[in-house]
Scaffold this motif. Sequence first.
Motif, PDB file in Angstrom:
ATOM      1  N   SER A 177     -16.506  75.718 -66.094  1.00  0.00           N
ATOM      2  CA  SER A 177     -16.773  77.151 -66.004  1.00  0.00           C
ATOM      3  C   SER A 177     -16.455  77.726 -64.629  1.00  0.00           C
ATOM      4  CB  SER A 177     -18.228  77.438 -66.377  1.00  0.00           C
ATOM      5  OG  SER A 177     -19.116  76.725 -65.538  1.00  0.00           O
ATOM      6  N   GLU A 178     -16.860  77.041 -63.558  1.00  0.00           N
ATOM      7  CA  GLU A 178     -16.634  77.577 -62.219  1.00  0.00           C
ATOM      8  C   GLU A 178     -15.143  77.647 -61.897  1.00  0.00           C
ATOM      9  OE1 GLU A 178     -17.373  79.238 -58.494  1.00  0.00           O
ATOM     10  OE2 GLU A 178     -18.629  79.055 -60.295  1.00  0.00           O
ATOM     11  N   MET A 179     -14.393  76.644 -62.292  1.00  0.00           N
ATOM     12  CA  MET A 179     -12.956  76.675 -62.047  1.00  0.00           C
ATOM     13  C   MET A 179     -12.281  77.822 -62.804  1.00  0.00           C
ATOM     14  SD  MET A 179      -9.915  73.951 -62.798  1.00  0.00           S
ATOM     15  CE  MET A 179      -9.491  74.847 -64.315  1.00  0.00           C
TER      16      MET A 179
ATOM     17  N   LEU B 196      -3.100  74.249 -64.367  1.00  0.00           N
ATOM     18  CA  LEU B 196      -3.807  73.880 -63.146  1.00  0.00           C
ATOM     19  C   LEU B 196      -5.180  73.281 -63.463  1.00  0.00           C
ATOM     20  CD1 LEU B 196      -3.030  76.814 -60.689  1.00  0.00           C
ATOM     21  CD2 LEU B 196      -1.709  74.742 -61.141  1.00  0.00           C
ATOM     22  N   HIS B 197      -5.516  72.230 -62.733  1.00  0.00           N
ATOM     23  CA  HIS B 197      -6.795  71.548 -62.934  1.00  0.00           C
ATOM     24  C   HIS B 197      -7.156  70.890 -61.614  1.00  0.00           C
ATOM     25  CE1 HIS B 197      -9.289  68.488 -65.527  1.00  0.00           C
ATOM     26  NE2 HIS B 197     -10.033  69.168 -64.669  1.00  0.00           N
ATOM     27  N   ASP B 198      -8.043  71.531 -60.861  1.00  0.00           N
ATOM     28  CA  ASP B 198      -8.410  71.042 -59.537  1.00  0.00           C
ATOM     29  C   ASP B 198      -9.770  71.642 -59.188  1.00  0.00           C
ATOM     30  OD1 ASP B 198      -8.284  69.997 -56.863  1.00  0.00           O
ATOM     31  OD2 ASP B 198      -6.097  70.097 -56.982  1.00  0.00           O
ATOM     32  N   ILE B 199     -10.223  71.428 -57.963  1.00  0.00           N
ATOM     33  CA  ILE B 199     -11.487  72.029 -57.569  1.00  0.00           C
ATOM     34  C   ILE B 199     -11.334  73.555 -57.572  1.00  0.00           C
ATOM     35  CG2 ILE B 199     -12.168  70.004 -56.230  1.00  0.00           C
ATOM     36  CD1 ILE B 199     -11.486  71.581 -53.692  1.00  0.00           C
ATOM     37  N   PRO B 200     -12.422  74.283 -57.831  1.00  0.00           N
ATOM     38  CA  PRO B 200     -12.319  75.735 -58.012  1.00  0.00           C
ATOM     39  C   PRO B 200     -11.625  76.482 -56.877  1.00  0.00           C
ATOM     40  CG  PRO B 200     -14.452  74.986 -58.775  1.00  0.00           C
ATOM     41  CD  PRO B 200     -13.795  73.795 -58.146  1.00  0.00           C
TER      42      PRO B 200
ATOM     43  N   THR C 132      -1.442  79.281 -67.008  1.00  0.00           N
ATOM     44  CA  THR C 132      -2.435  78.395 -67.608  1.00  0.00           C
ATOM     45  C   THR C 132      -3.206  77.558 -66.597  1.00  0.00           C
ATOM     46  OG1 THR C 132      -0.690  76.742 -67.957  1.00  0.00           O
ATOM     47  CG2 THR C 132      -1.302  78.111 -69.846  1.00  0.00           C
ATOM     48  N   ILE C 133      -4.453  77.268 -67.009  1.00  0.00           N
ATOM     49  CA  ILE C 133      -5.306  76.271 -66.383  1.00  0.00           C
ATOM     50  C   ILE C 133      -5.784  75.337 -67.499  1.00  0.00           C
ATOM     51  CG2 ILE C 133      -6.110  77.743 -64.506  1.00  0.00           C
ATOM     52  CD1 ILE C 133      -8.613  78.315 -66.202  1.00  0.00           C
ATOM     53  N   HIS C 134      -6.459  74.258 -67.126  1.00  0.00           N
ATOM     54  CA  HIS C 134      -7.095  73.389 -68.122  1.00  0.00           C
ATOM     55  C   HIS C 134      -8.554  73.791 -68.294  1.00  0.00           C
ATOM     56  CE1 HIS C 134      -4.718  70.236 -69.920  1.00  0.00           C
ATOM     57  NE2 HIS C 134      -4.068  70.038 -68.788  1.00  0.00           N
ATOM     58  N   ALA C 135      -8.967  73.997 -69.531  1.00  0.00           N
ATOM     59  CA  ALA C 135     -10.372  74.315 -69.796  1.00  0.00           C
ATOM     60  C   ALA C 135     -11.292  73.180 -69.353  1.00  0.00           C
ATOM     61  CB  ALA C 135     -10.578  74.605 -71.279  1.00  0.00           C
ATOM     62  N   LEU C 136     -10.772  71.955 -69.306  1.00  0.00           N
ATOM     63  CA  LEU C 136     -11.555  70.812 -68.859  1.00  0.00           C
ATOM     64  C   LEU C 136     -12.025  70.965 -67.412  1.00  0.00           C
ATOM     65  CD1 LEU C 136      -9.632  67.803 -70.439  1.00  0.00           C
ATOM     66  CD2 LEU C 136     -12.092  68.201 -70.642  1.00  0.00           C
ATOM     67  N   GLY C 137     -11.430  71.902 -66.673  1.00  0.00           N
ATOM     68  CA  GLY C 137     -11.852  72.146 -65.300  1.00  0.00           C
ATOM     69  C   GLY C 137     -13.240  72.727 -65.188  1.00  0.00           C
TER      70      GLY C 137
ATOM     71  N   SER D 219      -4.406  78.989 -55.440  1.00  0.00           N
ATOM     72  CA  SER D 219      -3.115  78.822 -56.121  1.00  0.00           C
ATOM     73  C   SER D 219      -2.824  80.010 -57.031  1.00  0.00           C
ATOM     74  CB  SER D 219      -3.126  77.524 -56.935  1.00  0.00           C
ATOM     75  OG  SER D 219      -3.341  76.409 -56.096  1.00  0.00           O
ATOM     76  N   MET D 220      -3.839  80.450 -57.766  1.00  0.00           N
ATOM     77  CA  MET D 220      -3.663  81.584 -58.671  1.00  0.00           C
ATOM     78  C   MET D 220      -3.361  82.871 -57.900  1.00  0.00           C
ATOM     79  SD  MET D 220      -3.686  81.034 -61.870  1.00  0.00           S
ATOM     80  CE  MET D 220      -4.039  79.686 -63.002  1.00  0.00           C
ATOM     81  N   LYS D 221      -3.960  83.012 -56.734  1.00  0.00           N
ATOM     82  CA  LYS D 221      -3.676  84.198 -55.918  1.00  0.00           C
ATOM     83  C   LYS D 221      -2.197  84.248 -55.550  1.00  0.00           C
ATOM     84  CE  LYS D 221      -5.255  86.685 -51.801  1.00  0.00           C
ATOM     85  NZ  LYS D 221      -6.214  86.667 -50.665  1.00  0.00           N
ATOM     86  N   ASN D 222      -1.623  83.102 -55.222  1.00  0.00           N
ATOM     87  CA  ASN D 222      -0.198  83.042 -54.901  1.00  0.00           C
ATOM     88  C   ASN D 222       0.671  83.292 -56.134  1.00  0.00           C
ATOM     89  OD1 ASN D 222      -0.643  82.473 -52.191  1.00  0.00           O
ATOM     90  ND2 ASN D 222      -0.658  80.263 -52.510  1.00  0.00           N
ATOM     91  N   LEU D 223       0.299  82.690 -57.257  1.00  0.00           N
ATOM     92  CA  LEU D 223       1.103  82.825 -58.471  1.00  0.00           C
ATOM     93  C   LEU D 223       1.086  84.251 -59.008  1.00  0.00           C
ATOM     94  CD1 LEU D 223       0.074  79.528 -60.315  1.00  0.00           C
ATOM     95  CD2 LEU D 223       2.250  80.004 -59.168  1.00  0.00           C
TER      96      LEU D 223
END
Length: 238
Positions: A92-94, A62-66, A85-90, A72-76
Amino acid sequence: MKGNAYLALDFPAWPEAKDFLERNGLQGVPVKVGMELFYNEGPRFIEWLKKHDHDIFLDLKLHDIPTTVKRSMKNLAGLGIDMVTIHALGGSEMIRQAKDGLMAGSLTGYKPKLLAVTILTSFDNKTVNDELGLQGELQDNAVRFSELACQNGADGVVCSVHEAKKIKVVCGSPFLTVTPGIRLPDSAGDDQKRVATPALARANGADILVVGRTVTNADHPKAVYEQVQKEWEHGSKP
């Protein structure tokens, strides 16, 4: 048949993945479910895997606004997966919001591990420098993203074997290093550039392996999967 080797179910749909597991006696192995399969099948396949005793690594990057990532993570988290997984490129806040979402969605008390993807194993140093515009060595960039993830609540990272040891030094032993691109010595590298054997992964401090086409394209998938696990456990080719 639990272990440290997660089998990548890189199939387009449920029938193919289910048939592969059952036909080859791979019931109960840890599995990675990626975007292709999850987007086609949704939660029902995750539910089937859980009922059949598979640990599940849900690799959606996942890589989107925080706020979107948090929701999305709450649902997953409610799916009862083991890692996501998320992308670290997102940034610190994300990363922080992703962790908050996982905690809020884990109503049963079980908390999935949050992993941040550093540099994809299909990238080499030229791609990182020329196309992504990141200066310096690929390994240094992967370590920098890992430190960012660690500082903001992630439980570990997805990285290549070649960065795992340095990440452990910077982020500490408990910080998970999950390493795709695992190949046996006689396997093709396919589209991944930074590949390694299970023995090298263990020597370099990897915690969890992800193995895909080495097993799924084999004539005898179960035997190859078991060979990967043995090489990991013993540190050398059996």
